[in-house]
Each structure stands twice: as structure tokens, then as C-alpha cells.
Design a protein around this motif. Structure first.
Motif, PDB file in Angstrom:
ATOM      1  N   ILE A  26       7.822  41.868  14.866  1.00 59.34           N
ATOM      2  CA  ILE A  26       6.958  42.936  15.359  1.00 59.34           C
ATOM      3  C   ILE A  26       5.507  42.502  15.168  1.00 59.34           C
ATOM      4  N   SER A  30       0.724  46.276  15.307  1.00 67.17           N
ATOM      5  CA  SER A  30       1.446  47.375  15.950  1.00 67.17           C
ATOM      6  C   SER A  30       1.449  48.648  15.113  1.00 67.17           C
ATOM      7  N   LYS A  31       1.375  49.788  15.819  1.00 68.54           N
ATOM      8  CA  LYS A  31       1.676  51.081  15.225  1.00 68.54           C
ATOM      9  C   LYS A  31       3.131  51.385  15.581  1.00 68.54           C
ATOM     10  N   VAL A  32       3.980  51.452  14.584  1.00 71.65           N
ATOM     11  CA  VAL A  32       5.420  51.475  14.805  1.00 71.65           C
ATOM     12  C   VAL A  32       5.971  52.888  14.627  1.00 71.65           C
ATOM     13  N   TYR A  57       2.593  47.389   7.804  1.00 75.10           N
ATOM     14  CA  TYR A  57       2.359  48.018   9.108  1.00 75.10           C
ATOM     15  C   TYR A  57       1.949  49.479   8.933  1.00 75.10           C
ATOM     16  N   ASP A  87       2.611  51.951  19.574  1.00 73.68           N
ATOM     17  CA  ASP A  87       2.740  50.855  20.538  1.00 73.68           C
ATOM     18  C   ASP A  87       3.945  49.955  20.264  1.00 73.68           C
ATOM     19  N   PHE A  88       4.849  50.396  19.372  1.00 71.80           N
ATOM     20  CA  PHE A  88       6.124  49.680  19.196  1.00 71.80           C
ATOM     21  C   PHE A  88       7.146  50.674  18.661  1.00 71.80           C
TER      22      PHE A  88
END
Length: 383
Positions: A26, A30-32, A57, A87-88
Motif C-alpha cells: 500500500i 495513502s489514507k486507508v 498509515y 484513497d485506498f
């Protein structure tokens, strides 16, 4: 003559203790959004492994994605994804969680009503990237571009497919199965078996690789069903997880006719009665094979010889269907409506009305399963 385009971009991370590898897969910026189901991952240690892997993260979570995921639930996750500028997507669960996460990934980049995706009013060409950590092998949703979503308000169950929702990676850690209830494991087994049948039990086209691979998968799954009491063994779990993945990751279906009528009819049983997806399939499939035996006799005979090792006799096709049905019964799967306490004689007509409403009027590999034939199939399943 075979002609096809085969594409599968999903990276597979297979084996025990591979969940930590998501930190390398990942993108760090990324904002998961971590999506999961009822919370079993907090009991079996998977949640803690995910938490450790995501320690560097920014991440959020959305739980409560149900079996046969409901758009009413998923739209709440879409709202979270939009609000938090996710965004993920990281889906942690079985096929339902992964299917639902594909919808979330697609709907998060769409300004209209998400159900438009299922009704084909919006064609998905872009989606948030997603990855998957598989906890229940069955559907191979972790490495295919398809999702099946239900709508509670209308008792509708529809599918969409787009290359934009192929997971970027899939972690297949068989040890994640260790706390699964037997019912879920049995469901995964037969779901995988019937996925393979849908791409095999049609008519011969001389596709030796696809036939051979299907037969290998069917023999493997038959072996696992016959040794169901070993389902706590890691080797048993590894073989199921890989066989289930290969059964619906696209390879065995290229260049050959495919059926899927059992699934189309089965979806209506789930929508109407709430029966587990896999259990709808074991109710419908034997009846469908008996009704369509003239179309499928050659492949049923081939399956009888090469999977069940039956002698070549004039009734081998019928005996193959009997063997399939006995296999399901051996692990307690229903093969008649009465096994699920459904006895209303109007049931076939009600289900056919739903099929017509959803335009499921030309099913099967030849498109010749009309509503009238669907009713015959369902009537057989009532007996």
C-alpha cells in the motif's frame, strides 16, 4: 476455435503469516479505509495484524458488511470514504466483504446513486485502488473484477464487473481460517466446486487445458469434501484457499462456454428467503443438471469418468449428477427446498416472477433456459 483476452493484475501473497506484507504493497501516503464484517477478525488476531501493518498509515475502519452485502450498508461506507478523502480500500474478510469493498471503491468516485452501478446506468471506468486480505475462501473475489450486491428494499441481488476494481493485491493466509465455523467452511467448499462446474459442465469445445485444469480443481475439492473432518489442518486449508482462488480468478473460463444459470437462479433464493449463497446453489444445481441433461450429457459423462472415476455406462450422466448430489449431502448441504423448510408449492412461480422482473429470461450457456424451464428446474428442486 478458442479466442480470448486474459488479464489478471492482482498480486497474490500466499502463505501463513503474510498479512504484514501489506505494508510494502500500500503506498505510504495513502489514507486507508479498512472494511470488514461482523468483527470475527478481532477474535482471531487478524485485526491486530492489520493494525500493526498499518502503524505508519492514516487509516479508518468500517465494519458490519454482511453476508450478501447490502447496498444500504455499503452506501454508509461510501459516505465515510468521501468524507475522509480515502484513497485506498483494504478489504479484510470473505467474498462478501471484498465484493462490498469493490462497490465502495467504485461508488466513492461517482456522484450519482451507487445502485446505478448495479443497474448498468453507470459503467465503472475508475475506482479507488483496493487490496484484500482473504479470511474465507470461496468466490475468488480477491483476484477477479466482479461483485454481487443486494438491495434489501427491493429484494434484489445484482452483479457488476469492471477491470477498475481488480484488487491490487490479495493476501491469502490459510491460517486465517482457523476460527471459521464449519458451516462457513462447507459453504466455501461447495461454492468453489460449483464455480468450477459453471465453467465446465456445458458442452465440449476441445479446450484441453481448461478441461484438464477444471478436472484437477474438481478432484481437489472433492478430496477436501471427503476429508472434511481434517479442515483444521493447515495443509487442508492451504489447498482449499488456492483451489477456490483458481476456480474463479478467470483462467479456467477463457475461451470456453460458461453457464451461470445456477447462480442466477440461486441469487433469487437468497434475495427472497435469505438462504446462504452456497446453499442456494446446492439446491438448484442438481435439479438444473437433470432438467438440462440432454445439453450437458457429454460433459457430465466426462466429469463422471475423470472426477468421480465412474465406469462408462449408458446412464453415466445421470450417475454423475447423483454423485454430485451425494457429495453435497455428505457435508450437510441442502439439495431440496424442503431441506431449508421451504414447502410452499407456489415457490417456483414466485421465483420465476422475480427472474422475469430482473430480465433473467435466457439463461445458461446456450441462452435456452427460459422462464418456463426455470420453473421446471425449481419444481424439481421442490420434490
Amino acid at each position: 476455435m478458442m479466442k480470448f483476452s486474459y488479464y489478471n493484475p492482482t498480486r497474490i501473497q500466499f502463505g501463513a503469516n503474510t498479512i504484514a506484507s501489506i505494508a510494502t504493497l500500500i503506498p505510504k501516503e495513502s489514507k486507508v479505509l479498512v472494511t470488514y464484517g461482523g468483527g470475527s477478525i478481532k477474535k482471531n488476531g487478524i485485526y491486530d495484524q492489520v493494525k500493526d501493518a498499518l502503524k505508519d498509515y492514516e487509516w479508518h475502519e468500517f465494519s458490519g458488511i454482511e453476508p450478501n452485502p447490502l447496498v444500504e450498508t455499503l452506501d454508509k461506507a461510501v459516505a465515510v470514504a468521501k468524507e475522509k478523502k480515502i484513497d485506498f480500500i483494504l478489504a479484510v474478510g470473505g467474498g462478501s466483504v471484498i465484493d462490498g469493498s469493490k462497490y465502495i471503491a467504485a461508488a466513492a468516485l461517482y456522484d450519482g446513486e451507487g445502485w446505478d452501478i448495479l443497474e448498468k446506468k453507470h459503467i465503472v471506468t475508475k475506482a479507488l485502488p483496493l487490496g484484500a486480505i482473504l479470511t474465507l475462501p470461496a468466490t475468488a473475489s480477491e483476484s477477479n473484477p466482479t461483485a454481487v450486491i443486494s438491495r434489501k428494499s427491493t429484494q434484489t441481488k445484482l452483479a457488476f464487473s469492471s477491470s477498475a476494481v481488480y484488487p491490487k493485491f490479495a493476501v491469502l493466509d490459510p491460517s486465517a481460517m482457523v476460527t471459521l465455523p464449519e458451516r462457513q467452511i462447507a459453504n466455501g467448499l461447495v461454492d468453489s466446486f460449483i464455480h468450477t462446474c459453471e465453467q465446465y459442465l456445458t458442452y465440449p469445445v476441445g479446450a484441453l487445458v481448461q478441461d484438464g485444469y477444471c478436472e484437477t480443481l474438481l478432484r481437489t475439492l472433492k478430496h477436501l469434501i471427503e476429508r472434511f473432518n481434517e479442515h483444521d489442518d493447515l495443509l487442508w486449508q492451504e489447498n482449499l484457499m488456492w483451489a477456490a482462488n483458481q476456480g474463479l480468478s478467470g483462467l479456467i473460463g477463457v475461451g470456453v462456454p460458461q453457464d451461470w444459470a445456477t447462480h442466477r437462479i440461486g441469487h433469487e433464493l437468497t434475495a427472497m428467503f435469505g438462504i446462504d449463497h452456497a446453499r442456494t446453489l446446492t439446491i438448484v444445481q442438481p435439479a438444473l443438471l437433470r432438467e438440462m441433461i440432454s445439453d450437458k450429457a457429454a460433459k457430465l459423462s466426462q466429469m463422471g469418468r475423470n472426477v468421480f472415476h465412474l465406469p462408462q455406462t449408458s446412464d453415466i450422466a445421470e450417475k454423475t449428477i447423483d454423485a454430485i448430489e451425494a457429495l453435497y449431502r455428505s457435508i450437510g448441504m441442502p439439495v431440496r427446498f424442503s431441506d431449508c423448510e421451504i414447502t410452499d408449492p407456489e415457490t417456483p412461480a414466485k421465483l420465476v416472477a422475480a427472474l422475469k422482473e430482473h430480465n433473467m429470461i435466457a439463461l445458461g450457456e446456450k441462452g435456452n433456459i427460459t422462464p418456463e424451464i426455470s420453473e421446471k428446474i425449481l419444481t424439481k428442486a421442490m420434490r
